[in-house]
Design a protein around this motif. Sequence first.
Motif, short mmCIF file in Angstrom:
data_model
loop_
_atom_site.label_atom_id
_atom_site.label_comp_id
_atom_site.label_asym_id
_atom_site.label_seq_id
_atom_site.Cartn_x
_atom_site.Cartn_y
_atom_site.Cartn_z
N MET A 36 59.00 70.60 76.87
CA MET A 36 58.70 71.82 76.11
C MET A 36 57.21 72.13 76.22
N SER A 37 56.87 73.39 76.54
CA SER A 37 55.48 73.78 76.74
C SER A 37 54.76 73.84 75.40
N THR A 38 53.42 73.88 75.53
CA THR A 38 52.60 73.93 74.30
C THR A 38 52.85 75.20 73.52
N SER A 39 53.02 76.32 74.24
CA SER A 39 53.25 77.59 73.55
C SER A 39 54.58 77.59 72.81
N ASN A 40 55.61 76.99 73.42
CA ASN A 40 56.90 76.91 72.74
C ASN A 40 56.83 76.02 71.51
N THR A 41 56.08 74.93 71.64
CA THR A 41 55.92 74.02 70.49
C THR A 41 55.22 74.72 69.34
N ARG A 42 54.16 75.46 69.66
CA ARG A 42 53.44 76.18 68.62
C ARG A 42 54.33 77.24 67.97
N ARG A 43 55.12 77.92 68.81
CA ARG A 43 56.00 78.94 68.26
C ARG A 43 57.04 78.31 67.35
N LEU A 44 57.57 77.13 67.76
CA LEU A 44 58.57 76.44 66.93
C LEU A 44 57.96 76.02 65.60
N ILE A 45 56.73 75.50 65.64
CA ILE A 45 56.05 75.08 64.40
C ILE A 45 55.80 76.30 63.51
N ARG A 46 55.35 77.41 64.12
CA ARG A 46 55.06 78.61 63.36
C ARG A 46 56.33 79.16 62.70
N GLN A 47 57.43 79.14 63.44
CA GLN A 47 58.69 79.62 62.89
C GLN A 47 59.18 78.71 61.75
N THR A 48 59.00 77.40 61.94
CA THR A 48 59.41 76.46 60.90
C THR A 48 58.60 76.68 59.63
N LEU A 49 57.28 76.83 59.77
CA LEU A 49 56.44 77.05 58.60
C LEU A 49 56.72 78.40 57.94
N THR A 50 57.12 79.39 58.74
CA THR A 50 57.48 80.69 58.16
C THR A 50 58.72 80.56 57.28
N ILE A 51 59.73 79.84 57.76
CA ILE A 51 60.93 79.61 56.95
C ILE A 51 60.58 78.80 55.71
N ALA A 52 59.70 77.81 55.87
CA ALA A 52 59.30 76.98 54.72
C ALA A 52 58.59 77.83 53.67
N ARG A 53 57.66 78.70 54.13
CA ARG A 53 56.94 79.55 53.19
C ARG A 53 57.89 80.53 52.50
N ARG A 54 58.84 81.05 53.24
CA ARG A 54 59.83 81.98 52.67
C ARG A 54 60.62 81.31 51.56
N ASP A 55 61.14 80.10 51.82
CA ASP A 55 61.95 79.41 50.81
C ASP A 55 61.10 78.98 49.62
N PHE A 56 59.86 78.57 49.90
CA PHE A 56 58.97 78.13 48.81
C PHE A 56 58.68 79.29 47.87
N ILE A 57 58.30 80.43 48.42
CA ILE A 57 57.97 81.60 47.60
C ILE A 57 59.21 82.11 46.87
N ALA A 58 60.36 82.12 47.57
CA ALA A 58 61.58 82.62 46.95
C ALA A 58 62.03 81.74 45.79
#
Length: 412
Positions: free
Chosen positions: A1-23
């Motif tokens: 997995m490329s570095t850009s894909n890894t960063r995108r996966l981490i960013r997407q994971t943190l976005t879902i985490a922030r969404r659930d935390f705020i909700a």
Amino acid sequence: MSTSNTRRLIRQTLTIARRDFIATVFTPTFLIFLFAPLIMGSFGAIGGLGAATVASGSEGKERIVAIVPPEQATVMKAVDERMRRVFRGRDESPPPLTTETPDADPAAKARAELQAKDYDVASVLYGPLDKPSILYGAQGSRTADYLAELAEQTLRVGRIGDAAPLSQATKHSIVRAKASIGGKNQAAFFTVFGIFFLTLLLAGQAVGTMAEERSNKVIEVLAAAVPLESVFLGKLLGMFGVAVLFVAFWGTLVSQISTLMPPTMAAGLANIGPAVGMPAYIVLFFAYFTMAYLLLGAVFLSVGAQASTMREIQMLSLPITIVQVAMFGLASVAASRPGSAVATFAEWFPLSSPFAMAARAANAPEVWPHVLALAWQLLWVGIVITIGARAFRRGVLQSGSGKLNLKALFGR
């Protein structure tokens, strides 16, 4: 997995985490959840107050009776007053002593005292003090022992001929510099109970959250936008953030309790403490709570992914809760028997390891075993999350079935 894909996966994971935390956090119901321990404690206090009220209603109506001559009654009351000095606070002291003058039939009088209508008599003493007879009821065996000792001490004072004390003790209060062995065991049990209570209370939210989003089709929208692994890990991290907020809030309050306690009670707490030291204990407690929460949270998320109705959630959650209670029992035994075979098994078994090793931090001063234990538990957290992500994928892709196909779960 490329570095850009890894960063995108981490960013997407943190976005879902922030969404659930705020909700979860920014809602009025979160305040109810945050103060749930206070609400439960209030109900417990109300129940305890009711029980105390019932118990206090009978106070002053129970007594012990000694049927002895007046000259012995005077000495016995003096001895009774000195003996009661050993009882303090909530110690269960014997009922008040009443003396009666014997008549022609002391035995009949003693039996009549047990049937008195104006008060309850726990036990009655009559006869010569060198061979007294003591009658007692169903709950009076302890008071009968007290009357027997009271007769012994009264007889000794009578033979000496003086009821004055023969010694005058000088007492010095000493505060231990380190926690006692019993204090370490108590700290170990409180540690096991604390992690068990927090994980059971906080990780259970994941089931309801997943089932709710499956029912309103939100989970399908998320699955179409980001990889399912990011959704799973994001939800797990988001709920863990809520748990950290909960622990930080109540941890701050609990840490200030000692400042509100009376000095004598605060000094008594000095005997209770972890063997590794408080700074290291706080770090290890949070680390083991994290491991226990991630293990249980991943399992609950997997359950929520498989259940499509509240009935299915209850059916699937019950076995997990039973296993968790069993792990609490195993870790509690390990905490009370450090170094035993049961403790070793509990420290290495994946589901009980966070509880048992947290208890070990309270019982033993060595730190290096915790490094190995945390690495071992982190490995199992990865395994459980991997299996949970596959179960999550299975549950989301076939949200209507609500059934778990083990071949589809573990197959490539």
